[in-house]
Design an enzyme around this catalytic site. Structure first.
Site, PDB file in Angstrom:
ATOM      1  N   HIS A  49       0.858  -1.195   0.000  1.00 26.56           N
ATOM      2  CA  HIS A  49       0.000   0.000   0.000  1.00 26.56           C
ATOM      3  C   HIS A  49       0.890   1.239   0.000  1.00 26.56           C
ATOM      4  O   HIS A  49       0.753   2.106   0.868  1.00 26.56           O
ATOM      5  CB  HIS A  49      -0.931   0.041   1.223  1.00 26.56           C
ATOM      6  CG  HIS A  49      -2.132  -0.850   1.122  1.00 26.56           C
ATOM      7  ND1 HIS A  49      -2.912  -1.169   2.203  1.00 26.56           N
ATOM      8  CD2 HIS A  49      -2.687  -1.485   0.067  1.00 26.56           C
ATOM      9  CE1 HIS A  49      -3.899  -1.958   1.825  1.00 26.56           C
ATOM     10  NE2 HIS A  49      -3.789  -2.168   0.530  1.00 26.56           N
ATOM     11  N   HIS A  77     -11.836  -9.563  -5.602  1.00 24.42           N
ATOM     12  CA  HIS A  77     -11.508  -8.206  -5.129  1.00 24.42           C
ATOM     13  C   HIS A  77     -10.651  -7.550  -6.208  1.00 24.42           C
ATOM     14  O   HIS A  77      -9.767  -8.190  -6.773  1.00 24.42           O
ATOM     15  CB  HIS A  77     -10.759  -8.363  -3.805  1.00 24.42           C
ATOM     16  CG  HIS A  77     -10.156  -7.135  -3.210  1.00 24.42           C
ATOM     17  ND1 HIS A  77     -10.728  -5.888  -3.284  1.00 24.42           N
ATOM     18  CD2 HIS A  77      -9.018  -6.974  -2.482  1.00 24.42           C
ATOM     19  CE1 HIS A  77      -9.958  -5.027  -2.618  1.00 24.42           C
ATOM     20  NE2 HIS A  77      -8.909  -5.656  -2.138  1.00 24.42           N
ATOM     21  N   GLU A 128      -8.497  -4.961  -6.083  1.00 21.75           N
ATOM     22  CA  GLU A 128      -7.248  -4.242  -5.793  1.00 21.75           C
ATOM     23  C   GLU A 128      -6.102  -4.857  -6.600  1.00 21.75           C
ATOM     24  O   GLU A 128      -6.074  -6.059  -6.881  1.00 21.75           O
ATOM     25  CB  GLU A 128      -6.947  -4.281  -4.282  1.00 21.75           C
ATOM     26  CG  GLU A 128      -5.899  -3.254  -3.883  1.00 21.75           C
ATOM     27  CD  GLU A 128      -5.860  -2.951  -2.384  1.00 21.75           C
ATOM     28  OE1 GLU A 128      -6.564  -3.632  -1.604  1.00 21.75           O
ATOM     29  OE2 GLU A 128      -5.112  -2.024  -1.997  1.00 21.75           O
ATOM     30  N   ASP A 183      -3.145  -5.797  -6.260  1.00 20.96           N
ATOM     31  CA  ASP A 183      -2.335  -6.960  -5.842  1.00 20.96           C
ATOM     32  C   ASP A 183      -3.005  -8.275  -6.231  1.00 20.96           C
ATOM     33  O   ASP A 183      -2.353  -9.322  -6.258  1.00 20.96           O
ATOM     34  CB  ASP A 183      -2.002  -6.921  -4.344  1.00 20.96           C
ATOM     35  CG  ASP A 183      -3.201  -6.667  -3.451  1.00 20.96           C
ATOM     36  OD1 ASP A 183      -4.159  -6.014  -3.898  1.00 20.96           O
ATOM     37  OD2 ASP A 183      -3.181  -7.129  -2.294  1.00 20.96           O
ATOM     38  N   HIS A 198     -11.961  -5.586   2.529  1.00 21.37           N
ATOM     39  CA  HIS A 198     -11.903  -4.230   3.047  1.00 21.37           C
ATOM     40  C   HIS A 198     -12.232  -3.164   1.993  1.00 21.37           C
ATOM     41  O   HIS A 198     -12.071  -1.964   2.265  1.00 21.37           O
ATOM     42  CB  HIS A 198     -10.506  -3.948   3.631  1.00 21.37           C
ATOM     43  CG  HIS A 198      -9.420  -3.970   2.566  1.00 21.37           C
ATOM     44  ND1 HIS A 198      -8.537  -2.936   2.402  1.00 21.37           N
ATOM     45  CD2 HIS A 198      -9.109  -4.852   1.599  1.00 21.37           C
ATOM     46  CE1 HIS A 198      -7.704  -3.191   1.402  1.00 21.37           C
ATOM     47  NE2 HIS A 198      -8.033  -4.351   0.912  1.00 21.37           N
ATOM     48  N   ASP A 213      -8.794 -11.127   0.940  1.00 19.98           N
ATOM     49  CA  ASP A 213      -7.927 -10.519   1.966  1.00 19.98           C
ATOM     50  C   ASP A 213      -8.246 -11.001   3.387  1.00 19.98           C
ATOM     51  O   ASP A 213      -7.353 -11.049   4.239  1.00 19.98           O
ATOM     52  CB  ASP A 213      -8.066  -8.989   1.926  1.00 19.98           C
ATOM     53  CG  ASP A 213      -7.306  -8.364   0.761  1.00 19.98           C
ATOM     54  OD1 ASP A 213      -6.330  -8.977   0.290  1.00 19.98           O
ATOM     55  OD2 ASP A 213      -7.687  -7.263   0.331  1.00 19.98           O
ATOM     56  N   TYR A 248      -1.907  -7.886  10.501  1.00 19.07           N
ATOM     57  CA  TYR A 248      -2.712  -7.711   9.286  1.00 19.07           C
ATOM     58  C   TYR A 248      -4.118  -7.221   9.658  1.00 19.07           C
ATOM     59  O   TYR A 248      -4.646  -6.282   9.064  1.00 19.07           O
ATOM     60  CB  TYR A 248      -2.767  -9.056   8.573  1.00 19.07           C
ATOM     61  CG  TYR A 248      -3.453  -9.085   7.249  1.00 19.07           C
ATOM     62  CD1 TYR A 248      -2.719  -8.990   6.069  1.00 19.07           C
ATOM     63  CD2 TYR A 248      -4.824  -9.254   7.144  1.00 19.07           C
ATOM     64  CE1 TYR A 248      -3.336  -9.037   4.831  1.00 19.07           C
ATOM     65  CE2 TYR A 248      -5.451  -9.307   5.923  1.00 19.07           C
ATOM     66  CZ  TYR A 248      -4.709  -9.206   4.768  1.00 19.07           C
ATOM     67  OH  TYR A 248      -5.323  -9.264   3.547  1.00 19.07           O
ATOM     68  N   HIS A 288      -3.554 -13.722   0.719  1.00 16.00           N
ATOM     69  CA  HIS A 288      -2.186 -13.444   1.152  1.00 16.00           C
ATOM     70  C   HIS A 288      -1.801 -14.460   2.225  1.00 16.00           C
ATOM     71  O   HIS A 288      -2.598 -14.758   3.121  1.00 16.00           O
ATOM     72  CB  HIS A 288      -2.057 -12.061   1.804  1.00 16.00           C
ATOM     73  CG  HIS A 288      -2.351 -10.919   0.878  1.00 16.00           C
ATOM     74  ND1 HIS A 288      -1.514 -10.565  -0.156  1.00 16.00           N
ATOM     75  CD2 HIS A 288      -3.372 -10.031   0.851  1.00 16.00           C
ATOM     76  CE1 HIS A 288      -2.018  -9.514  -0.782  1.00 16.00           C
ATOM     77  NE2 HIS A 288      -3.150  -9.178  -0.200  1.00 16.00           N
TER      78      HIS A 288
HETATM   79 FE1  FEO Z   1      -7.139  -5.463  -0.724  1.00 16.12          FE
HETATM   80 FE2  FEO Z   1      -4.776  -7.799  -0.915  1.00 16.12          FE
HETATM   81  O1  FEO Z   1      -5.814  -6.409  -1.547  1.00 16.12           O
END
Ligand code: FEO
Length: 398
Positions: free
Chosen positions: A23, A79, A81, A83, A145, A164, A192, A225
């Site tokens: 991030h 999701h 995002e 990543d 999130h 996530d 996390y 992750h």
């Molecule tokens: Fe919210 Fe691992 O991206």
């Protein structure tokens, strides 16, 4: 390299041993991370999520070693995002018509980033996708999130692909959570949670309750992750439930920054006072200018109270304290206590300003704070000890 999870499911993600910042500069990933992607080969072939953009070529090339890309029937984007979606542009160049299943907000976030009109299929909670022997069920999880987040549940194998949620930022040669040291694992898991999930704790509790009401069996949780929860996945679910409920341990964390050690002397004497008044409480003293901010937030998250100290400089407080206070405010923590302290030479506004900031951040102030003019004398040190004793008494568990 792909790793087999069972007869139908493979991990096809990327382990990022080098990642130290996530991030932007927001999260220090001292143990690296991974971008978990999963390939399901039933009568239909499904790819769940991809990997971060810098690894797009490697991701797609590795995927080609596992499957002819044209055999992928569906892509699921839990999701948007980057990543997890960052390899989509490279992948979609090869299979441009493959449908991408995601939430309505997922379409917005993916289109917003890549400006592509891919073949999106919008899904909602309870929608299903039959892939042969198995059926996949989608569960929207907004604000866990991002607004676009969803989980995908695979029946018969009883796997929850949680994106996530339930993740940890750590790179490992192992695939499963039960293969590594539990202390290390949970340290990363709570870090996390504190840094990424804590602002949405209310949604966490509601989502867990919703899934429990669905009465689905969960034998494995595959996050996006870190390591996969294979044995007793309910353990991390219960932990999330506990963490989401205004979590606190018997810990007081003292955060300070210092110019010429005067505020440090205050911090250490305050700690002494806390320990004198309460032998059981764990007191942690952290110089915010010299410490990992991601670990600091985990300590704040675990604490029943925090003390924040800074000398007054240019009518305010020091930069590292300002930075950490801004991050703490974002966590929206509740039911925690706080106090402030700091040395000064003439104007001395830092304590008042810190009190205002702590209040805005949702903390209950236990007193007006403690200021010390110039270097603490023996009398000042005793005042710090007494201040610490007062904090200990006022934060003792009822
Ligand atoms: Fe919210 Fe691992 O991206």
């Amino acid at each position: 390299m792909a790793k087999k999870i069972n007869e139908y499911v493979k991990w096809v993600g990327k382990t990022d041993w080098e990642l130290k910042k996530f991030h932007g500069d927001e999260y220090n990933t001292i143990n690296g991370s991974s971008y978990n992607s999963y390939l399901i080969e039933d009568e239909k072939v499904v790819l769940i999520d991809t990997a971060w953009k810098p690894f797009d070529e490697e991701f797609v090339n590795n995927l080609k070693k596992e499957i002819d890309l044209n055999k992928i029937d569906y892509i699921i984007a839990n999701h948007g995002e980057v990543d997890h979606s960052g390899s989509l542009p490279k992948l979609m160049k090869e299979i441009p018509n493959t449908p991408i299943y995601c939430t309505a907000n997922g379409v917005k976030s993916i289109k917003g980033q890549y400006h592509e009109e891919w073949n999106f299929v919008t899904v909602k909670t309870g929608d299903t996708l039959n892939i042969g022997k198995h059926t996949l069920t989608f569960i929207e999880a907004p604000m866990l999130h991002w607004p676009d987040t969803m989980f995908t549940y695979m029946d018969k194998e009883n796997i929850l692909f949680s994106n996530d949620a339930f993740g940890q930022h750590m790179a490992s040669e192992f695939l499963y959570a039960d293969e590594i040291d539990k202390g290390v694992l949970y340290n990363e898991a709570i870090k996390y949670y504190a840094n990424i999930v804590a602002p949405f704790s209310m949604m966490v509790k509601n989502k867990i309750n919703e899934i429990l009401k669905m009465n689905v069996k969960i034998d494995m949780i595959c996050p996006s992750h870190g390591l996969i929860w294979r044995k007793n996945p309910e353990e991390i679910v219960n932990k999330y439930y506990e963490w989401a409920d205004n979590y606190k341990e018997n810990q007081i964390t003292i955060l300070y920054d210092t110019m010429w050690n005067d505020t440090r002397l205050m911090a250490e004497n305050i700690a002494k006072g806390i320990n004198l008044a309460d032998k059981d409480v764990y007191v942690k003293i952290i110089n915010t200018a010299k410490s990992d901010k991601t670990a600091i937030l985990a300590d704040v998250f675990k604490s029943k109270a925090i003390l924040v100290g800074s000398p007054t400089v240019n009518n305010g407080y020091l930069y590292s304290i300002a930075g950490i206070m801004e991050m703490i405010k974002g966590l929206k923590l509740k039911k925690k206590k706080a106090a402030s302290f700091g040395s000064f030479g003439w104007s001395g506004e830092a304590v008042k300003l810190l009190n205002e900031e702590l209040t805005k951040s949702g903390f209950e102030l236990v007193n007006e704070g403690l200021r010390c003019m110039w270097t603490p004398t023996e009398e000042d040190k005793q005042k710090c000890i007494d201040f610490g004793k007062e904090i200990a008494e006022k934060t003792k568990e009822e």
